[in-house]
Design a protein around this motif. Sequence first.
Motif, PDB file in Angstrom:
ATOM      1  N   ASN A 359       0.823  -1.217   0.000  1.00  0.00           N
ATOM      2  CA  ASN A 359       0.000   0.000   0.000  1.00  0.00           C
ATOM      3  C   ASN A 359       0.848   1.255   0.000  1.00  0.00           C
ATOM      4  OD1 ASN A 359      -1.632  -2.276   1.128  1.00  0.00           O
ATOM      5  ND2 ASN A 359      -3.231  -0.732   1.174  1.00  0.00           N
ATOM      6  N   VAL A 360       1.988   1.214   0.706  1.00  0.00           N
ATOM      7  CA  VAL A 360       2.891   2.373   0.723  1.00  0.00           C
ATOM      8  C   VAL A 360       3.431   2.625  -0.685  1.00  0.00           C
ATOM      9  CG1 VAL A 360       5.042   3.283   1.657  1.00  0.00           C
ATOM     10  CG2 VAL A 360       3.506   1.975   3.126  1.00  0.00           C
ATOM     11  N   ILE A 361       3.844   1.551  -1.366  1.00  0.00           N
ATOM     12  CA  ILE A 361       4.367   1.699  -2.728  1.00  0.00           C
ATOM     13  C   ILE A 361       3.280   2.234  -3.650  1.00  0.00           C
ATOM     14  CG2 ILE A 361       5.267   0.419  -4.710  1.00  0.00           C
ATOM     15  CD1 ILE A 361       6.661  -1.435  -2.745  1.00  0.00           C
ATOM     16  N   ARG A 362       2.074   1.735  -3.509  1.00  0.00           N
ATOM     17  CA  ARG A 362       0.987   2.179  -4.377  1.00  0.00           C
ATOM     18  C   ARG A 362       0.648   3.651  -4.123  1.00  0.00           C
ATOM     19  NH1 ARG A 362      -4.322  -1.423  -5.309  1.00  0.00           N
ATOM     20  NH2 ARG A 362      -2.685  -2.637  -6.327  1.00  0.00           N
ATOM     21  N   THR A 363       0.667   4.065  -2.865  1.00  0.00           N
ATOM     22  CA  THR A 363       0.392   5.477  -2.556  1.00  0.00           C
ATOM     23  C   THR A 363       1.467   6.378  -3.141  1.00  0.00           C
ATOM     24  OG1 THR A 363      -0.681   4.813  -0.493  1.00  0.00           O
ATOM     25  CG2 THR A 363      -0.030   7.111  -0.699  1.00  0.00           C
ATOM     26  N   GLY A 364       2.732   5.970  -2.982  1.00  0.00           N
ATOM     27  CA  GLY A 364       3.816   6.762  -3.572  1.00  0.00           C
ATOM     28  C   GLY A 364       3.714   6.826  -5.079  1.00  0.00           C
ATOM     29  N   LEU A 365       3.334   5.717  -5.710  1.00  0.00           N
ATOM     30  CA  LEU A 365       3.183   5.699  -7.168  1.00  0.00           C
ATOM     31  C   LEU A 365       2.036   6.595  -7.613  1.00  0.00           C
ATOM     32  CD1 LEU A 365       4.298   4.410  -9.717  1.00  0.00           C
ATOM     33  CD2 LEU A 365       2.671   2.530  -9.415  1.00  0.00           C
ATOM     34  N   ARG A 366       0.948   6.614  -6.813  1.00  0.00           N
ATOM     35  CA  ARG A 366      -0.177   7.489  -7.157  1.00  0.00           C
ATOM     36  C   ARG A 366       0.235   8.960  -7.080  1.00  0.00           C
ATOM     37  NH1 ARG A 366      -3.390   6.093  -3.349  1.00  0.00           N
ATOM     38  NH2 ARG A 366      -4.243   4.269  -4.431  1.00  0.00           N
ATOM     39  N   ASN A 367       1.034   9.304  -6.059  1.00  0.00           N
ATOM     40  CA  ASN A 367       1.515  10.688  -5.954  1.00  0.00           C
ATOM     41  C   ASN A 367       2.421  11.048  -7.130  1.00  0.00           C
ATOM     42  OD1 ASN A 367       0.135  10.939  -3.532  1.00  0.00           O
ATOM     43  ND2 ASN A 367       1.929  10.414  -2.284  1.00  0.00           N
ATOM     44  N   ILE A 368       3.258  10.106  -7.571  1.00  0.00           N
ATOM     45  CA  ILE A 368       4.144  10.364  -8.717  1.00  0.00           C
ATOM     46  C   ILE A 368       3.323  10.563  -9.985  1.00  0.00           C
ATOM     47  CG2 ILE A 368       5.904   9.313 -10.188  1.00  0.00           C
ATOM     48  CD1 ILE A 368       7.017   7.929  -7.690  1.00  0.00           C
ATOM     49  N   SER A 369       2.300   9.742 -10.184  1.00  0.00           N
ATOM     50  CA  SER A 369       1.494   9.864 -11.402  1.00  0.00           C
ATOM     51  C   SER A 369       0.725  11.181 -11.442  1.00  0.00           C
ATOM     52  CB  SER A 369       0.517   8.694 -11.498  1.00  0.00           C
ATOM     53  OG  SER A 369      -0.456   8.766 -10.469  1.00  0.00           O
ATOM     54  N   ILE A 370       0.372  11.698 -10.280  1.00  0.00           N
ATOM     55  CA  ILE A 370      -0.324  12.998 -10.245  1.00  0.00           C
ATOM     56  C   ILE A 370       0.652  14.132 -10.527  1.00  0.00           C
ATOM     57  CG2 ILE A 370      -1.551  14.590  -8.708  1.00  0.00           C
ATOM     58  CD1 ILE A 370      -2.765  12.162  -7.332  1.00  0.00           C
ATOM     59  N   SER A 371       1.883  13.992 -10.037  1.00  0.00           N
ATOM     60  CA  SER A 371       2.862  15.079 -10.160  1.00  0.00           C
ATOM     61  C   SER A 371       3.518  15.141 -11.539  1.00  0.00           C
ATOM     62  CB  SER A 371       3.954  14.926  -9.091  1.00  0.00           C
ATOM     63  OG  SER A 371       3.391  14.900  -7.798  1.00  0.00           O
ATOM     64  N   TYR A 372       3.681  14.000 -12.214  1.00  0.00           N
ATOM     65  CA  TYR A 372       4.415  13.968 -13.480  1.00  0.00           C
ATOM     66  C   TYR A 372       3.516  13.397 -14.579  1.00  0.00           C
ATOM     67  CZ  TYR A 372       8.537  14.521 -10.502  1.00  0.00           C
ATOM     68  OH  TYR A 372       9.452  14.972  -9.601  1.00  0.00           O
ATOM     69  N   SER A 373       3.530  14.083 -15.730  1.00  0.00           N
ATOM     70  CA  SER A 373       2.818  13.547 -16.886  1.00  0.00           C
ATOM     71  C   SER A 373       3.664  12.497 -17.603  1.00  0.00           C
ATOM     72  CB  SER A 373       2.472  14.680 -17.873  1.00  0.00           C
ATOM     73  OG  SER A 373       3.664  15.318 -18.313  1.00  0.00           O
ATOM     74  N   ARG A 374       4.986  12.592 -17.480  1.00  0.00           N
ATOM     75  CA  ARG A 374       5.886  11.596 -18.057  1.00  0.00           C
ATOM     76  C   ARG A 374       7.133  11.509 -17.194  1.00  0.00           C
ATOM     77  NH1 ARG A 374       8.717  12.386 -23.858  1.00  0.00           N
ATOM     78  NH2 ARG A 374       9.879  13.881 -22.591  1.00  0.00           N
TER      79      ARG A 374
END
Length: 493
Positions: A359-374
């Motif tokens: 869940n920690v990895i998934r939350t961090g990945l969700r934050n990255i996807s919101i912050s970066y388009s690529r």
Amino acid sequence: MTQDVEMAEPQAAAAAAPTNSVCSATASSTLQHLKEIAALIESGAYAKEVRRIVRAVRLTMMLRRKLRAPVIASFLNFVLPPVSEAHSRLSSYLSKEDEHDMDVDTATSAGQVPFKYSLPELEVYCYLLVLIFLIDQKRYEEAKACSSASIARLKNMNRRTVDILASRLYFYYSYSYELTNSLAEIRGTLLALHRMATLRHDELGQETLLNLLLRNYLHYNLYDQAEKLRSKAPRFEAHSNQQFCRYLFYLGKIRTIQLEYTDAKESLLQAARKAPVGARGFRIQCNKWAVIVRLLLGEIPERTVFMQKGMKKALTPYFELTNAVRIGDLELFRTVAEKFAGTFSSDRTHNLIVRLRHNVIRTGLRNISISYSRISLADVARKLRLDSDNPVADAESIVAKAIRDGAIDATIDHANGWMLSKETGDVYSTNEPQIAFNSRIAFCLNMHNEAVRALKFPPNSHREKESAEKRRERQQQEQELAKHIAEEEDDEF
């Protein structure tokens, strides 16, 4: 100098005299209270009113800290026949200390007439009184022997007025074996007692014994056996709020281990809400497990959950853990898990916290996807702080799984090694608001249905109209009953 020494002895004796008189007065007062409780149990047994037995048990818990061996010995002499087997057995567990206090108590109560014969309710109550005293004195081996003798005696009694006292004896019987780390020895006995209570239609005993069996299984991590027993046990309306709260807590733990997080969350939160305010330790345990379950569901508990009165210190490790999951920082999550490893192990939540890593990895990945388009997969691995041998390949598999599960809205450019995030849409165009409203409406309807089921109406209220005097008397009785129930809830946990 010689005169001073000689004068010191009378002064010490004079100072000790008021202390002894105070102790003797306290012992006499406690003995008198116990005799009043015995009279209450006797009247309840003859009138077959269980409510008086409940009141007697509650009054006993209020006297618990004042119990002394001489007082209990005098009470046994007053209630039980001297030649009875119960009297000789229970007297053997009491020390022969403070014989002077015992003489004072006996002399004080010489004007009262002892019971001519022992009622089964009074005999069971004496077992309960001695067992509580032995546990409070930390004489656990003697408590085990006393509790085993009381259970053997209970098997020969089938009276509804004994059920309240029997349920308490069942609890302390299991508790005395738990204190000596030998719960496995009594599992067969508890199963036999549960079968006996079922055949005798003792629903309070069934509730208590079912919870004790679930606790026994969960103590040794036998979750499958606990679930099989729970699913096949007879179903009936709950008679004790305390036992129902314990049942919900054990059910929530079983559901959590079986990955049924939604049902587990509902059971744990309901147990925490229904528990009395005075049961702080129980509510803390419920909140600890509820926090873990909500994190596993992808929810972030509110800060107010960790700031409840009297719980802030106990919930601090789980607050820091929640903060790490909320941020999505894997390194911070590892630090918190190592820092409070002892606390998590004692709470038996360490294995659940291991599950939170995903869940920690998934939350961090969700934050990255919101912050970066690529963003490149190498940068994703670096931001997630993956410490494997091939972090880029691990990051690619993690991103692919998150896309498949719907955790993020993105695509992977395998040729160039990029993660391409799609533009964030309007949340109100999705089904999330509908799901949130549906859960809130279901909660309100469930609470309304429980309130309706809990309503009580006087008999034949639709046929005859009661007078003003009868109405006042009924309302007074209802207020006293509500007060007794509230006091009982605070005492039993």
